[in-house]
Scaffold this motif. Structure first.
Motif, PDB file in Angstrom:
ATOM      1  N   GLY A  19       3.105   8.331  59.322  1.00 47.36           N
ATOM      2  CA  GLY A  19       2.645   9.632  59.774  1.00 47.36           C
ATOM      3  C   GLY A  19       3.691  10.703  59.866  1.00 47.36           C
ATOM      4  N   ASN A  20       4.921  10.344  60.211  1.00 45.03           N
ATOM      5  CA  ASN A  20       5.938  11.361  60.461  1.00 45.03           C
ATOM      6  C   ASN A  20       6.877  11.611  59.283  1.00 45.03           C
ATOM      7  OD1 ASN A  20       5.047  11.925  63.002  1.00 45.03           O
ATOM      8  ND2 ASN A  20       6.610  10.773  64.084  1.00 45.03           N
TER       9      ASN A  20
ATOM     10  N   LYS B 290      11.667  17.728  55.545  1.00 43.75           N
ATOM     11  CA  LYS B 290      12.852  18.310  56.193  1.00 43.75           C
ATOM     12  C   LYS B 290      12.829  18.060  57.698  1.00 43.75           C
ATOM     13  CE  LYS B 290      14.726  22.894  57.335  1.00 43.75           C
ATOM     14  NZ  LYS B 290      14.550  24.354  57.143  1.00 43.75           N
ATOM     15  N   TYR B 291      11.649  18.205  58.292  1.00 46.29           N
ATOM     16  CA  TYR B 291      11.516  17.958  59.728  1.00 46.29           C
ATOM     17  C   TYR B 291      11.151  16.505  60.036  1.00 46.29           C
ATOM     18  CZ  TYR B 291      11.203  23.067  59.687  1.00 46.29           C
ATOM     19  OH  TYR B 291      11.446  24.410  59.485  1.00 46.29           O
ATOM     20  N   GLY B 292      10.406  15.887  59.125  1.00 46.39           N
ATOM     21  CA  GLY B 292       9.893  14.548  59.395  1.00 46.39           C
ATOM     22  C   GLY B 292      10.906  13.433  59.256  1.00 46.39           C
ATOM     23  N   VAL B 293      11.842  13.560  58.312  1.00 53.04           N
ATOM     24  CA  VAL B 293      12.797  12.471  58.069  1.00 53.04           C
ATOM     25  C   VAL B 293      13.648  12.173  59.301  1.00 53.04           C
ATOM     26  CG1 VAL B 293      14.851  11.813  56.762  1.00 53.04           C
ATOM     27  CG2 VAL B 293      12.843  12.703  55.560  1.00 53.04           C
ATOM     28  N   PRO B 294      14.325  13.164  59.916  1.00 52.01           N
ATOM     29  CA  PRO B 294      15.139  12.832  61.100  1.00 52.01           C
ATOM     30  C   PRO B 294      14.316  12.279  62.258  1.00 52.01           C
ATOM     31  CG  PRO B 294      14.997  15.224  60.818  1.00 52.01           C
ATOM     32  CD  PRO B 294      14.448  14.605  59.578  1.00 52.01           C
ATOM     33  N   ILE B 295      13.107  12.822  62.467  1.00 64.28           N
ATOM     34  CA  ILE B 295      12.260  12.323  63.546  1.00 64.28           C
ATOM     35  C   ILE B 295      11.803  10.893  63.262  1.00 64.28           C
ATOM     36  CG2 ILE B 295       9.985  12.616  64.634  1.00 64.28           C
ATOM     37  CD1 ILE B 295      10.451  15.614  64.561  1.00 64.28           C
TER      38      ILE B 295
ATOM     39  N   LEU C  70      15.617  21.490  68.421  1.00 62.96           N
ATOM     40  CA  LEU C  70      16.797  21.584  67.561  1.00 62.96           C
ATOM     41  C   LEU C  70      16.404  21.981  66.143  1.00 62.96           C
ATOM     42  CD1 LEU C  70      19.892  21.130  67.453  1.00 62.96           C
ATOM     43  CD2 LEU C  70      19.407  18.762  66.770  1.00 62.96           C
ATOM     44  N   LEU C  71      15.324  21.386  65.649  1.00 60.67           N
ATOM     45  CA  LEU C  71      14.867  21.689  64.288  1.00 60.67           C
ATOM     46  C   LEU C  71      14.297  23.094  64.179  1.00 60.67           C
ATOM     47  CD1 LEU C  71      13.148  18.256  63.502  1.00 60.67           C
ATOM     48  CD2 LEU C  71      15.249  19.129  62.470  1.00 60.67           C
ATOM     49  N   PHE C  72      13.655  23.558  65.238  1.00 63.10           N
ATOM     50  CA  PHE C  72      13.098  24.917  65.271  1.00 63.10           C
ATOM     51  C   PHE C  72      13.900  25.752  66.265  1.00 63.10           C
ATOM     52  CE2 PHE C  72       9.504  22.234  63.981  1.00 63.10           C
ATOM     53  CZ  PHE C  72       9.077  22.904  62.845  1.00 63.10           C
ATOM     54  N   HIS C  73      15.199  25.798  66.061  1.00 69.00           N
ATOM     55  CA  HIS C  73      16.097  26.427  67.030  1.00 69.00           C
ATOM     56  C   HIS C  73      15.864  27.930  67.173  1.00 69.00           C
ATOM     57  CE1 HIS C  73      18.463  27.930  63.601  1.00 69.00           C
ATOM     58  NE2 HIS C  73      18.275  26.733  63.068  1.00 69.00           N
ATOM     59  N   GLY C  74      15.213  28.553  66.198  1.00 69.54           N
ATOM     60  CA  GLY C  74      14.971  29.991  66.293  1.00 69.54           C
ATOM     61  C   GLY C  74      13.654  30.337  66.951  1.00 69.54           C
ATOM     62  N   SER C  75      12.978  29.305  67.494  1.00 68.29           N
ATOM     63  CA  SER C  75      11.640  29.524  68.052  1.00 68.29           C
ATOM     64  C   SER C  75      11.649  29.478  69.578  1.00 68.29           C
ATOM     65  CB  SER C  75      10.677  28.455  67.508  1.00 68.29           C
ATOM     66  OG  SER C  75      10.624  28.496  66.108  1.00 68.29           O
TER      67      SER C  75
ATOM     68  N   GLY D 173      -2.524  30.503  54.707  1.00 68.26           N
ATOM     69  CA  GLY D 173      -1.303  29.973  54.109  1.00 68.26           C
ATOM     70  C   GLY D 173      -0.297  29.412  55.077  1.00 68.26           C
ATOM     71  N   GLU D 174      -0.716  29.051  56.286  1.00 66.02           N
ATOM     72  CA  GLU D 174       0.202  28.500  57.283  1.00 66.02           C
ATOM     73  C   GLU D 174       0.242  26.980  57.259  1.00 66.02           C
ATOM     74  OE1 GLU D 174       2.362  29.470  59.515  1.00 66.02           O
ATOM     75  OE2 GLU D 174       2.192  31.632  59.383  1.00 66.02           O
ATOM     76  N   GLY D 175      -0.098  26.353  56.123  1.00 63.03           N
ATOM     77  CA  GLY D 175      -0.079  24.903  56.033  1.00 63.03           C
ATOM     78  C   GLY D 175       1.323  24.365  55.825  1.00 63.03           C
ATOM     79  N   PHE D 176       1.414  23.039  55.652  1.00 57.82           N
ATOM     80  CA  PHE D 176       2.700  22.383  55.440  1.00 57.82           C
ATOM     81  C   PHE D 176       3.013  22.292  53.952  1.00 57.82           C
ATOM     82  CE2 PHE D 176       1.233  19.806  59.324  1.00 57.82           C
ATOM     83  CZ  PHE D 176       1.798  20.716  60.204  1.00 57.82           C
ATOM     84  N   GLY D 177       4.287  22.462  53.617  1.00 59.85           N
ATOM     85  CA  GLY D 177       4.756  22.139  52.278  1.00 59.85           C
ATOM     86  C   GLY D 177       5.275  20.714  52.268  1.00 59.85           C
ATOM     87  N   PHE D 178       5.200  20.036  51.124  1.00 59.92           N
ATOM     88  CA  PHE D 178       5.595  18.624  51.064  1.00 59.92           C
ATOM     89  C   PHE D 178       7.067  18.441  51.420  1.00 59.92           C
ATOM     90  CE2 PHE D 178       6.951  14.693  49.039  1.00 59.92           C
ATOM     91  CZ  PHE D 178       5.953  13.818  49.423  1.00 59.92           C
TER      92      PHE D 178
END
Length: 394
Positions: A337-338, A370-375, A165-170, A360-365
């Motif tokens: 962790g999440n 954005k993805y971690g809070v709902p999970i 759902l979070l990565f719905h375009g993937s 440059g494919e790392g995570f931004g804070f």
């Protein structure tokens, strides 16, 4: 952390003898042994072999996300989540060269997978190991499995559709750019098979020695894991030095410093001051709130190392009050962790390894939140509800 450890001696908070005696050698030896097994699997090419098999067997990104998430969660049950994070990230980044795909959803699947999967057993992550060995709880492997394995399975099943759902375009089809035989990636089959066999033997042995007092020398998981690591060094031949070099020694040094700093915080009275501002450490809700917020400030491993003596000295939490200790393990791992990038070392390991190898494919804070809070919200509610209403007599 080593600077903090040195300052506790320079400032006279601890004598050198006190500092050295504060280092838990059981934890240090266990981590070295566990990291040796993980290193052998990486050096032998087993992790690369697994990742490539995942790639060529997946026709769409949704299936690949499922396999990366599920496999990382499964491996983190038995191996340290930091080791899986460090070993698997370069392999995932290499998938971008082998197929025209975005690896960002896969990196998040790895990050959430190693965190959720590591909750269920004491060997899944360093903070769980600290709680199992330092709390004094009886039969830690049995208790962790009974209390945390069912909600972990539930969270794994729920988190995968959340990821989609979070990565719905993937959900693009995967086109392989280059093909090769997966067996070519197993550069040392004997070492890979040895490490796998040892790992498969250790997991049931942990539980057997937990339930039955087979021998006073076999009871601690440290002894069994150290034996497994020594066998790996014995049979690894020309790769022996590579396996030893590839062990995560920085984490070992970090833990040595952490034990000294924690003892200094206890001796100096800092924990007494902290106790006035923290939720009641004798309640399940108290340890969940502390695990959620303190892990974002000092990361989950230092948080647990400082909180254990706080619970024992100030809160009076007995080893027999297992659900409180289990709650500390679940909250510090999942919430730490999440929720944010800096809540767990495994997140930082994945981000840095990806940036180093992937341009440059790392995570931004904020992106991670954005993805971690709902999970995190979903996972935390499930663990708290399970531990609140399910009490299993051991």
């Amino acid at each position: 952390m080593l600077l903090g450890a040195a300052l506790t001696m320079v400032l006279g908070i601890l004598t050198p003898s006190q500092a050295l005696s504060s280092i838990n050698l059981n934890v240090i030896l266990f981590l070295i042994s566990l990291f040796t097994i993980s290193s052998a699997l990486e050096v032998s090419g087993f992790f690369s072999y697994l990742a490539y098999r995942l790639l060529i067997s997946s026709r769409s990104m949704s299936k690949l996300i499922l396999k990366v998430f599920g496999l990382s969660a499964l491996l983190s049950l038995a191996l340290s989540n930091d080791g899986i994070a460090g070993s698997f990230t370069p392999v995932i980044v290499s998938m971008r060269r082998q197929a025209k795909i975005s690896v960002k959803p896969l990196l998040y699947a790895l990050a959430f997978g190693v965190t959720i999967g590591s909750v269920a057993l004491p060997v899944g992550n360093p903070q769980n190991l600290l709680i199992a060995l330092e709390s004094g709880m009886p039969k830690p492997f049995v208790l962790f499995a009974f209390y945390l394995l069912p909600p972990t399975i539930i969270n794994i099943l729920i988190t995968y559709p959340l990821l989609l759902l979070l990565f719905h375009g993937s959900n693009d089809d995967i086109v392989i750019n280059e093909t090769r035989r997966p067996e070519e990636l197993l550069v040392n089959k004997r070492l890979a098979y040895t490490a796998i066999i040892i790992l498969l033997m250790l997991i049931p042995l942990y539980f057997i020695t937990d339930v039955f007092n087979v021998s006073p020398y076999l009871t601690p998981p440290v002894t069994l894991t150290f034996m497994g690591a020594s066998i790996i060094y014995l049979v690894s031949g020309s790769d022996r030095r590579v396996v030893a070099h590839n062990v995560d020694w920085t984490t070992i040094l970090f833990f040595m410093g952490l034990f000294i700093v924690s003892e200094g915080a206890l001796e100096s009275g800092v924990l007494n001051v902290l106790a006035n501002y923290l939720p009641q450490p004798t309640t399940l809700i108290g340890v969940f709130i502390s695990g959620l917020f303190l892990s974002q400030v000092i990361s989950n491993v230092p948080m647990v190392a400082l909180y254990i003596p706080l619970m024992k000295e100030l809160g009076g939490v007995l080893p027999s009050n297992s659900v409180i200790w289990i709650g500390l393990a679940a909250s510090s791992t999942i919430a730490g962790g999440n929720l944010t990038l800096i809540g767990a070392a495994s997140n930082v390991i994945i981000s840095e390894a990806s940036e180093k190898r992937g341009g440059g494919e790392g995570f931004g804070f904020l992106e991670f939140m954005k993805y971690g809070v709902p999970i995190t919200i979903v996972n935390t509610v499930i663990y708290y509800a399970w531990l609140s209403y399910v009490h299993i007599p051991i």
